[in-house]
Design an enzyme around this catalytic site. Structure first.
Site, PDB file in Angstrom:
ATOM      1  N   HIS A 164       0.854  -1.188   0.000  1.00  0.00           N
ATOM      2  CA  HIS A 164       0.000   0.000   0.000  1.00  0.00           C
ATOM      3  C   HIS A 164       0.888   1.234   0.000  1.00  0.00           C
ATOM      4  O   HIS A 164       2.120   1.131   0.078  1.00  0.00           O
ATOM      5  CB  HIS A 164      -1.005  -0.017   1.156  1.00  0.00           C
ATOM      6  CG  HIS A 164      -0.394   0.006   2.523  1.00  0.00           C
ATOM      7  ND1 HIS A 164       0.271   1.102   3.021  1.00  0.00           N
ATOM      8  CD2 HIS A 164      -0.351  -0.942   3.495  1.00  0.00           C
ATOM      9  CE1 HIS A 164       0.691   0.833   4.237  1.00  0.00           C
ATOM     10  NE2 HIS A 164       0.344  -0.414   4.549  1.00  0.00           N
TER      11      HIS A 164
ATOM     12  N   HIS B   5       3.861   1.810   2.404  1.00  0.00           N
ATOM     13  CA  HIS B   5       5.104   1.062   2.221  1.00  0.00           C
ATOM     14  C   HIS B   5       6.130   1.841   1.391  1.00  0.00           C
ATOM     15  O   HIS B   5       7.320   1.564   1.445  1.00  0.00           O
ATOM     16  CB  HIS B   5       4.834  -0.281   1.531  1.00  0.00           C
ATOM     17  CG  HIS B   5       4.127  -1.258   2.411  1.00  0.00           C
ATOM     18  ND1 HIS B   5       2.986  -1.893   2.031  1.00  0.00           N
ATOM     19  CD2 HIS B   5       4.396  -1.691   3.660  1.00  0.00           C
ATOM     20  CE1 HIS B   5       2.573  -2.688   3.007  1.00  0.00           C
ATOM     21  NE2 HIS B   5       3.411  -2.582   4.003  1.00  0.00           N
TER      22      HIS B   5
ATOM     23  N   CYS C 297      -0.131  -9.733  20.332  1.00  0.00           N
ATOM     24  CA  CYS C 297      -0.928  -9.134  19.246  1.00  0.00           C
ATOM     25  C   CYS C 297      -0.377  -9.658  17.935  1.00  0.00           C
ATOM     26  O   CYS C 297       0.779  -9.400  17.583  1.00  0.00           O
ATOM     27  CB  CYS C 297      -0.846  -7.611  19.270  1.00  0.00           C
ATOM     28  SG  CYS C 297      -1.626  -6.921  17.785  1.00  0.00           S
TER      29      CYS C 297
ATOM     30  N   CYS D 226       0.642  -6.839  15.410  1.00  0.00           N
ATOM     31  CA  CYS D 226       1.983  -6.259  15.635  1.00  0.00           C
ATOM     32  C   CYS D 226       3.037  -7.344  15.665  1.00  0.00           C
ATOM     33  O   CYS D 226       4.228  -7.029  15.670  1.00  0.00           O
ATOM     34  CB  CYS D 226       2.072  -5.546  16.989  1.00  0.00           C
ATOM     35  SG  CYS D 226       0.939  -4.218  17.257  1.00  0.00           S
TER      36      CYS D 226
ATOM     37  N   CYS E  95      -5.709  -4.047  20.937  1.00  0.00           N
ATOM     38  CA  CYS E  95      -4.576  -3.353  20.322  1.00  0.00           C
ATOM     39  C   CYS E  95      -5.090  -2.098  19.607  1.00  0.00           C
ATOM     40  O   CYS E  95      -5.935  -2.202  18.705  1.00  0.00           O
ATOM     41  CB  CYS E  95      -3.862  -4.261  19.310  1.00  0.00           C
ATOM     42  SG  CYS E  95      -2.652  -3.335  18.336  1.00  0.00           S
TER      43      CYS E  95
ATOM     44  N   HIS F 298      -4.508  -2.219  15.741  1.00  0.00           N
ATOM     45  CA  HIS F 298      -5.208  -3.212  14.915  1.00  0.00           C
ATOM     46  C   HIS F 298      -6.663  -3.432  15.306  1.00  0.00           C
ATOM     47  O   HIS F 298      -7.373  -4.198  14.648  1.00  0.00           O
ATOM     48  CB  HIS F 298      -4.431  -4.546  14.927  1.00  0.00           C
ATOM     49  CG  HIS F 298      -3.073  -4.402  14.330  1.00  0.00           C
ATOM     50  ND1 HIS F 298      -1.951  -4.170  15.083  1.00  0.00           N
ATOM     51  CD2 HIS F 298      -2.672  -4.398  13.037  1.00  0.00           C
ATOM     52  CE1 HIS F 298      -0.908  -4.034  14.278  1.00  0.00           C
ATOM     53  NE2 HIS F 298      -1.310  -4.171  13.038  1.00  0.00           N
TER      54      HIS F 298
ATOM     55  N   LYS G  33      -5.516   6.851   9.871  1.00  0.00           N
ATOM     56  CA  LYS G  33      -4.669   5.754   9.446  1.00  0.00           C
ATOM     57  C   LYS G  33      -5.371   5.040   8.272  1.00  0.00           C
ATOM     58  O   LYS G  33      -6.588   4.896   8.297  1.00  0.00           O
ATOM     59  CB  LYS G  33      -4.536   4.788  10.633  1.00  0.00           C
ATOM     60  CG  LYS G  33      -3.420   3.826  10.469  1.00  0.00           C
ATOM     61  CD  LYS G  33      -3.309   2.872  11.600  1.00  0.00           C
ATOM     62  CE  LYS G  33      -2.524   1.715  11.030  1.00  0.00           C
ATOM     63  NZ  LYS G  33      -2.160   0.690  11.842  1.00  0.00           N
TER      64      LYS G  33
ATOM     65  N   LYS H  53      -8.027  -1.123   5.496  1.00  0.00           N
ATOM     66  CA  LYS H  53      -8.950  -1.754   4.544  1.00  0.00           C
ATOM     67  C   LYS H  53     -10.365  -1.661   5.073  1.00  0.00           C
ATOM     68  O   LYS H  53     -11.316  -1.478   4.323  1.00  0.00           O
ATOM     69  CB  LYS H  53      -8.550  -3.210   4.330  1.00  0.00           C
ATOM     70  CG  LYS H  53      -7.402  -3.323   3.378  1.00  0.00           C
ATOM     71  CD  LYS H  53      -7.305  -4.748   2.807  1.00  0.00           C
ATOM     72  CE  LYS H  53      -5.953  -4.914   2.155  1.00  0.00           C
ATOM     73  NZ  LYS H  53      -5.115  -5.893   2.812  1.00  0.00           N
TER      74      LYS H  53
HETATM   75  N1  MSP Z   1       7.796  -6.835   8.912  1.00  0.00           N
HETATM   76  C1  MSP Z   1       7.931  -5.725   9.752  1.00  0.00           C
HETATM   77  C2  MSP Z   1       9.264  -5.040   9.579  1.00  0.00           C
HETATM   78  C3  MSP Z   1      10.461  -5.911   9.867  1.00  0.00           C
HETATM   79  S1  MSP Z   1      11.941  -5.042   9.657  1.00  0.00           S
HETATM   80  C4  MSP Z   1      13.092  -6.067  10.231  1.00  0.00           C
HETATM   81  C5  MSP Z   1       6.815  -4.710   9.461  1.00  0.00           C
HETATM   82  N2  MSP Z   1       6.210  -4.820   8.279  1.00  0.00           N
HETATM   83  S2  MSP Z   1       5.038  -3.819   7.794  1.00  0.00           S
HETATM   84  O1  MSP Z   1       4.650  -4.311   6.507  1.00  0.00           O
HETATM   85  O2  MSP Z   1       4.040  -3.720   8.771  1.00  0.00           O
HETATM   86  O3  MSP Z   1       5.715  -2.412   7.638  1.00  0.00           O
HETATM   87  C6  MSP Z   1       6.818  -2.229   6.795  1.00  0.00           C
HETATM   88  C7  MSP Z   1       7.254  -0.767   6.813  1.00  0.00           C
HETATM   89  O4  MSP Z   1       6.208   0.034   6.258  1.00  0.00           O
HETATM   90  C8  MSP Z   1       7.494  -0.234   8.241  1.00  0.00           C
HETATM   91  O5  MSP Z   1       8.605   0.626   8.267  1.00  0.00           O
HETATM   92  C9  MSP Z   1       6.230   0.535   8.529  1.00  0.00           C
HETATM   93  O6  MSP Z   1       6.404   1.577   9.449  1.00  0.00           O
HETATM   94  C10 MSP Z   1       5.931   1.094   7.149  1.00  0.00           C
HETATM   95  N3  MSP Z   1       4.536   1.486   7.020  1.00  0.00           N
HETATM   96  C11 MSP Z   1       3.421   0.697   7.047  1.00  0.00           C
HETATM   97  N4  MSP Z   1       2.326   1.496   6.940  1.00  0.00           N
HETATM   98  C12 MSP Z   1       2.713   2.795   6.845  1.00  0.00           C
HETATM   99  C13 MSP Z   1       2.069   4.025   6.627  1.00  0.00           C
HETATM  100  N5  MSP Z   1       0.752   4.136   6.528  1.00  0.00           N
HETATM  101  N6  MSP Z   1       2.854   5.120   6.486  1.00  0.00           N
HETATM  102  C14 MSP Z   1       4.230   5.069   6.512  1.00  0.00           C
HETATM  103  N7  MSP Z   1       4.856   3.930   6.718  1.00  0.00           N
HETATM  104  C15 MSP Z   1       4.129   2.808   6.976  1.00  0.00           C
HETATM  105  O7  MSP Z   1       6.583  -3.852  10.300  1.00  0.00           O
END
Ligand code: MSP
Length: 471
Positions: free
Chosen positions: A19, A22, A125, A128, A144, A147, A294, A297
């Site tokens: 999304h 990321h 959780c 998380c 949480c 979530h 935030k 979905k």
């Molecule tokens: N799998 C773990 C990370 C492990 S690193 C050793 C994880 N995955 S995640 O898919 O939830 O998030 C991946 C990255 O995307 C994280 O840095 C997270 O902060 C970032 N983001 C996820 N949603 C986000 C937003 N809405 N905005 C900005 N960054 C976001 O955590």
């Protein structure tokens, strides 16, 4: 200055498609990597996917797909996304790579003096992928906040990692900025979490969860997903089979603020336990929101990054993300803001400027001076402090300054009045300022910067179509 630098991104869970949030890790780390390459350094830049844990296992089960097949499918979508974003990574890791799993097991063995078996009774959780303390569970009324799901009660035998062995050392590293945490105010937050942190559980019984890296020497347990995920930053460099000291410690590790705690506590504890140096900087960025909320979905406000990329192109996407989404604070993505920035800034401020200058130069046979000026100190300082959105503002102020100068100096009037020398002086000055700005833009919007530099390299050739057609 060290000539080799290593830059990392958080590896996303592959329990869905990428999304827009990321993009944040990738865009920021990519700017950092391109900036250091521009300074002449040799950059290694890791990206990857986090493919273990409960969340992924449950999602695959729900879809009735074999887990490996499910992660293969989604990991490919993340890889596509990273390519589409123009991310200049050099190393890609999937945590289901057998090599990574083997290296994680060796890391476990090396940490064994700090690992013990004990009963865990408490909360978890799955969203998380985190064990939650009694205090936190009570404060959040058992749900949480991120979530909106009830914490799960666990009673199981787990391996624990003795964080207490490392607390003092980590605390000192944070306090002295040996491991710099950005933004600065998060330092205090992390120190408090560290102080309160109990030893952490680092395994799950296979009876509860089979999807993970097997704990060496105990086939009833698999590693906790975060242990295996954090290890990626060094296993991708070949640790422990290879000497990683050419690139480790990392110059900068980019993570979202939501996962800074894992990187500021468990990760340095692992590194100290392994006898490795700590990363120089942990850069924790803010969240991308949709209308102040935030993205989720269930609310239905998730923005598909591919839609933005298809509609407006890569550099427009990078422009918005790197300038209008603040590097450290939470910021809103809205289509209105995006389109306003596209038309007023990219199309008007930059696109028109390039067109006007190039057309005038070509018409009057004025060639650009190819001398490269040094990067301005203010830009360097902002970039070195990871204040990327501010550095981008700085460059944009320069671009707007060139526009103002054109309006004041009116080169078209000089041409009309036949003032050849003045015209040449004015135009070469403006073109040199523009190419300086293009070089500063190159970490942010690389293909646009490249196009501008090509247009003004010697004989000026105006672009056939505007760089950013108005929409
Ligand atoms: N799998 C773990 C990370 C492990 S690193 C050793 C994880 N995955 S995640 O898919 O939830 O998030 C991946 C990255 O995307 C994280 O840095 C997270 O902060 C970032 N983001 C996820 N949603 C986000 C937003 N809405 N905005 C900005 N960054 C976001 O955590």
């Amino acid at each position: 200055m060290k000539d080799n630098v290593y830059i990392t991104t958080a590896i996303p869970y592959v329990n869905g498609v990428p999304h827009i949030g990321h993009a944040m890790d990738y865009c920021l780390a990519d700017v950092c990597a391109r900036y250091h390459k521009m300074l002449g350094q040799s950059v290694r830049f890791q990206a990857g996917t986090d493919e273990h844990g409960n969340k992924i296992y449950l999602k695959a089960k729900e879809k009735n797909i074999p887990v490996q097949e499910y992660v293969d499918e989604n990991a490919a979508k993340f890889q596509d996304f990273i390519h589409t974003l123009g991310v200049s990574y050099t190393d890609f890791i999937r945590t289901t790579d057998p090599e990574h799993e083997k290296r994680c097991q060796e890391i476990w063995r090396k940490l064994s003096a700090h690992i013990y078996l004990a009963k865990y009774e408490g909360w978890y959780c799955t969203g998380c992928e985190r064990f939650v303390t009694e205090k936190e569970c009570t404060e959040n009324h058992g749900i949480c906040p991120d979530h909106q799901k009830a914490y799960e009660r666990l009673e199981e035998e787990n391996y624990y990692f003795r964080i207490s062995d490392f607390k003092e050392r980590i605390c000192k590293a944070i306090e002295t900025d040996e491991m710099l945490i950005l933004p600065d105010f998060r330092k205090k937050e992390m120190l408090k979490l560290l102080e309160e942190s109990p030893d952490v559980s680092i395994s799950r019984p296979k009876a509860q969860l089979t999807w993970g890296v097997p704990v060496p020497g105990d086939d009833t347990q698999v590693m906790y997903v975060w242990l295996d995920a954090l290890a990626n930053y060094i296993t991708v460099l070949g640790y422990p089979d290879k000497d990683i000291s050419d690139y480790w410690p990392a110059l900068a590790q980019f993570v979202g603020k939501d996962i800074l705690r894992f990187h500021a506590i468990i990760w340095p504890a692992m590194l100290i336990g392994l006898g490795l140096p700590l990363p120089k900087t942990l850069v924790s960025h803010g969240m991308v929101l949709a209308n102040g909320q935030k993205m989720s979905k269930s609310i239905g406000n998730v923005v598909d990054p591919m839609e933005v990329l298809e509609k407006h192109g890569l550099d427009a996407f990078r422009y918005f993300f790197l300038r209008h989404i603040d590097t450290f604070a939470d910021s809103d993505f809205t289509w209105d803001k995006f389109e306003e920035a596209y038309n007023n800034e990219l199309a008007n401020d930059l696109g028109n400027l390039v067109q006007r200058l190039a057309t005038l130069a070509a018409k009057n046979h004025i060639t650009a001076d190819e001398k490269k000026n040094d990067l301005p100190l203010e830009y360097r300082e902002l970039m070195d402090k990871y204040e990327f959105s501010k550095a981008f503002d700085f460059v944009w102020a320069r671009v707007q300054g060139i526009n103002r100068k054109i309006d004041e100096e009116k080169p078209w009037s000089l041409a009309k009045d036949g003032k050849k020398t003045e015209l040449e002086e004015c135009m070469t000055g403006l073109m040199s300022e523009l190419t300086d700005a293009a070089r500063m833009l190159s970490p942010f919007i690389p293909s646009t910067a490249e196009k501008i530099l090509a247009i003004f390299a010697g004989e000026v050739v105006p672009p056939e179509t505007p760089l950013f057609p108005k929409q």
